[in-house]
Design a protein around this motif. Sequence first.
Motif, PDB file in Angstrom:
ATOM      1  N   LEU A   1      10.327  17.249   9.562  1.00 12.35           N
ATOM      2  CA  LEU A   1      11.356  16.934  10.555  1.00 12.35           C
ATOM      3  C   LEU A   1      12.769  17.082   9.961  1.00 12.35           C
ATOM      4  CD1 LEU A   1       9.752  13.816  12.312  1.00 12.35           C
ATOM      5  CD2 LEU A   1      10.113  16.098  13.300  1.00 12.35           C
ATOM      6  N   GLY A   2      12.911  16.661   8.684  1.00 13.11           N
ATOM      7  CA  GLY A   2      14.217  16.797   8.033  1.00 13.11           C
ATOM      8  C   GLY A   2      14.655  18.243   7.909  1.00 13.11           C
ATOM      9  N   ILE A   3      13.729  19.106   7.485  1.00 14.94           N
ATOM     10  CA  ILE A   3      14.057  20.531   7.328  1.00 14.94           C
ATOM     11  C   ILE A   3      14.423  21.146   8.674  1.00 14.94           C
ATOM     12  CG2 ILE A   3      13.079  22.776   6.716  1.00 14.94           C
ATOM     13  CD1 ILE A   3      11.399  21.306   4.594  1.00 14.94           C
ATOM     14  N   TRP A   4      13.673  20.792   9.709  1.00 16.11           N
ATOM     15  CA  TRP A   4      13.953  21.355  11.045  1.00 16.11           C
ATOM     16  C   TRP A   4      15.319  20.908  11.550  1.00 16.11           C
ATOM     17  CZ3 TRP A   4      14.622  18.688  15.710  1.00 16.11           C
ATOM     18  CH2 TRP A   4      14.702  19.488  16.851  1.00 16.11           C
ATOM     19  N   GLY A   5      15.634  19.633  11.312  1.00 18.59           N
ATOM     20  CA  GLY A   5      16.934  19.130  11.795  1.00 18.59           C
ATOM     21  C   GLY A   5      18.114  19.795  11.092  1.00 18.59           C
ATOM     22  N   THR A   6      17.957  19.959   9.748  1.00 18.71           N
ATOM     23  CA  THR A   6      19.043  20.607   8.994  1.00 18.71           C
ATOM     24  C   THR A   6      19.258  22.038   9.449  1.00 18.71           C
ATOM     25  OG1 THR A   6      18.522  19.216   7.092  1.00 18.71           O
ATOM     26  CG2 THR A   6      19.863  21.192   6.696  1.00 18.71           C
ATOM     27  N   GLY A   7      18.137  22.737   9.650  1.00 13.90           N
ATOM     28  CA  GLY A   7      18.251  24.121  10.111  1.00 13.90           C
ATOM     29  C   GLY A   7      18.910  24.226  11.468  1.00 13.90           C
ATOM     30  N   THR A   8      18.548  23.313  12.336  1.00 14.71           N
ATOM     31  CA  THR A   8      19.145  23.317  13.675  1.00 14.71           C
ATOM     32  C   THR A   8      20.640  23.063  13.618  1.00 14.71           C
ATOM     33  OG1 THR A   8      17.057  22.505  14.600  1.00 14.71           O
ATOM     34  CG2 THR A   8      19.035  22.243  15.957  1.00 14.71           C
ATOM     35  N   LEU A   9      21.027  22.112  12.705  1.00 10.37           N
ATOM     36  CA  LEU A   9      22.447  21.779  12.577  1.00 10.37           C
ATOM     37  C   LEU A   9      23.269  22.988  12.129  1.00 10.37           C
ATOM     38  CD1 LEU A   9      24.677  19.639  12.608  1.00 10.37           C
ATOM     39  CD2 LEU A   9      24.095  19.117  10.241  1.00 10.37           C
TER      40      LEU A   9
ATOM     41  N   VAL B   1       2.085  11.318   6.465  1.00 14.75           N
ATOM     42  CA  VAL B   1       3.321  10.790   7.062  1.00 14.75           C
ATOM     43  C   VAL B   1       4.550  11.364   6.338  1.00 14.75           C
ATOM     44  CG1 VAL B   1       4.672   8.703   7.480  1.00 14.75           C
ATOM     45  CG2 VAL B   1       2.193   8.692   7.838  1.00 14.75           C
ATOM     46  N   ILE B   2       4.462  11.435   5.017  1.00 13.80           N
ATOM     47  CA  ILE B   2       5.570  11.993   4.231  1.00 13.80           C
ATOM     48  C   ILE B   2       5.809  13.455   4.596  1.00 13.80           C
ATOM     49  CG2 ILE B   2       6.331  12.601   1.907  1.00 13.80           C
ATOM     50  CD1 ILE B   2       4.847  10.122   0.907  1.00 13.80           C
ATOM     51  N   TRP B   3       4.715  14.209   4.751  1.00 10.71           N
ATOM     52  CA  TRP B   3       4.863  15.625   5.096  1.00 10.71           C
ATOM     53  C   TRP B   3       5.546  15.795   6.451  1.00 10.71           C
ATOM     54  CZ3 TRP B   3      -0.945  16.769   3.700  1.00 10.71           C
ATOM     55  CH2 TRP B   3      -1.071  16.708   2.304  1.00 10.71           C
TER      56      TRP B   3
ATOM     57  N   ARG C   1       0.838  -1.192   0.000  1.00 10.09           N
ATOM     58  CA  ARG C   1       0.000   0.000   0.000  1.00 10.09           C
ATOM     59  C   ARG C   1       0.884   1.258   0.000  1.00 10.09           C
ATOM     60  NH1 ARG C   1      -4.587  -1.354   4.594  1.00 10.09           N
ATOM     61  NH2 ARG C   1      -5.504  -3.186   3.532  1.00 10.09           N
ATOM     62  N   ARG C   2       0.504   2.328  -0.559  1.00  7.03           N
ATOM     63  CA  ARG C   2       1.260   3.592  -0.608  1.00  7.03           C
ATOM     64  C   ARG C   2       1.294   4.255   0.766  1.00  7.03           C
ATOM     65  NH1 ARG C   2      -0.922   7.138  -5.430  1.00  7.03           N
ATOM     66  NH2 ARG C   2       0.863   8.364  -4.738  1.00  7.03           N
ATOM     67  N   VAL C   3       2.477   4.923   1.083  1.00  5.71           N
ATOM     68  CA  VAL C   3       2.617   5.647   2.358  1.00  5.71           C
ATOM     69  C   VAL C   3       1.679   6.839   2.337  1.00  5.71           C
ATOM     70  CG1 VAL C   3       4.187   6.921   3.879  1.00  5.71           C
ATOM     71  CG2 VAL C   3       5.023   4.942   2.576  1.00  5.71           C
ATOM     72  N   PRO C   4       0.957   7.009   3.399  1.00  2.00           N
ATOM     73  CA  PRO C   4       0.027   8.150   3.423  1.00  2.00           C
ATOM     74  C   PRO C   4       0.780   9.470   3.315  1.00  2.00           C
ATOM     75  CG  PRO C   4      -0.477   6.581   5.141  1.00  2.00           C
ATOM     76  CD  PRO C   4       0.828   6.142   4.549  1.00  2.00           C
ATOM     77  N   LEU C   5       0.223  10.406   2.596  1.00  2.23           N
ATOM     78  CA  LEU C   5       0.863  11.718   2.406  1.00  2.23           C
ATOM     79  C   LEU C   5       1.134  12.455   3.708  1.00  2.23           C
ATOM     80  CD1 LEU C   5      -0.938  13.073  -0.775  1.00  2.23           C
ATOM     81  CD2 LEU C   5       1.434  12.343  -0.553  1.00  2.23           C
TER      82      LEU C   5
END
Length: 417
Positions: free
Chosen positions: A36-44, A29-31, A23-27
Amino acid sequence: MTVKDKGLRQRTAEHFEPWEMHRRVPLPVIWVAVALGIWGTGTLFHGAGSETVARAEKVQAAAEAVRPTDAPSPGAALFAANCATCHQANGAGVRLAVPPLAGSEFPASGPETVARILLRGIDGPIRVAGSDYDGHMPRFAFLDDERIAMLATHVAERFGGRPDGTAAPLAAADVAVLRKAADGRQSWAGGAELAGAVAGLPDQRAAVPASSPSVDAAVSGLIFQGRGQVWACASCHGDLGQGTGSTPRLAGLPASYIARQLADFRGGHRAGENMRVVASGLSDGEIAGLSTYYAGLRVPSNAAPALGGDLARGEEIALRGDWRKDIPACFSCHGPSGFGVAPDFPALAAQHPAYVAGQLAAWAGGTRGTARLGLMDRISAALPDADRRAIADYLASLAAVPAVATVTAQGVPTNGQ
């Protein structure tokens, strides 16, 4: 259903493994994952920037913390320019030649004692920290009262066992009084005369009145009368071997160095027609006698800057060299204060500027000869004329080599004790 089919279905059921269709990953969850990725990069990046800023601030704070001590005080700068050449930057002196300041009883007695010495110089035996020296220090009366006061205070505080601020600084007005008392006076006749004027100094050896060293009659005749084509040495080098103009100072040079130069003149290995004629008339024994005599002479300098050279530039080259031109420091070979390192490196201190500049020019032109390994040829060629004059004038401003040997009536050198 046959019995065979029934058995097959039963075995299939026993080995059944559950599975789920793709089944496809629900959108949403992807968002969430992307957020989370953007927040982590910015924090780094933010943390790295903060660390960089913090490091820069730390370096700046450290630099600001040491900046006040990096800039020498006026007294320290005067010491570096006028005293460190002989007494060394750490005040340790030169073994058997220059008394130390660190641990010396003289700076410990206060800045007034230091000022007295600066104004008159010393010429005579002096005992410092339990060791005897043949003191010969030029006077520094050319410094004005304010600079004498700052220099004397610095020496007393740094080397006299008095941390900064615990010794009463000497005032320019105090120096003016001392200068008036020193006006017209000769150098201090060693530590004995100083001990008579300053309370608390250690016992000193009495100074022996200066006199010409005794020497055997044959050598004396060569020095003062000459013989045939051997002109009297004193006729050019002076009665005390101090030299003048383009005639070098011989007093205090190592005997082995003087003997080698005479042998080089005699053998035609060193340029100089007059000296070749003189040296050709000397026997090996006479060369040895003359060399011993001049090595034992203890006389003050009569040299002075005369070529208009930049003394600060001359000092820089003498002490540190100029590695932009592959020029090593003069004193790296010729010893601290230019006192020489026998037998190959003669004393340069108190040598006459015209003679030094002339020799440097001769080396540069390849006409001097006798340079071991061609070292002086290369160094002299790298020096422009202005630097040669600067070095020559600076060396002429230094005190003469303190003699560590005297000559007995039999021409035998002693250690001067």
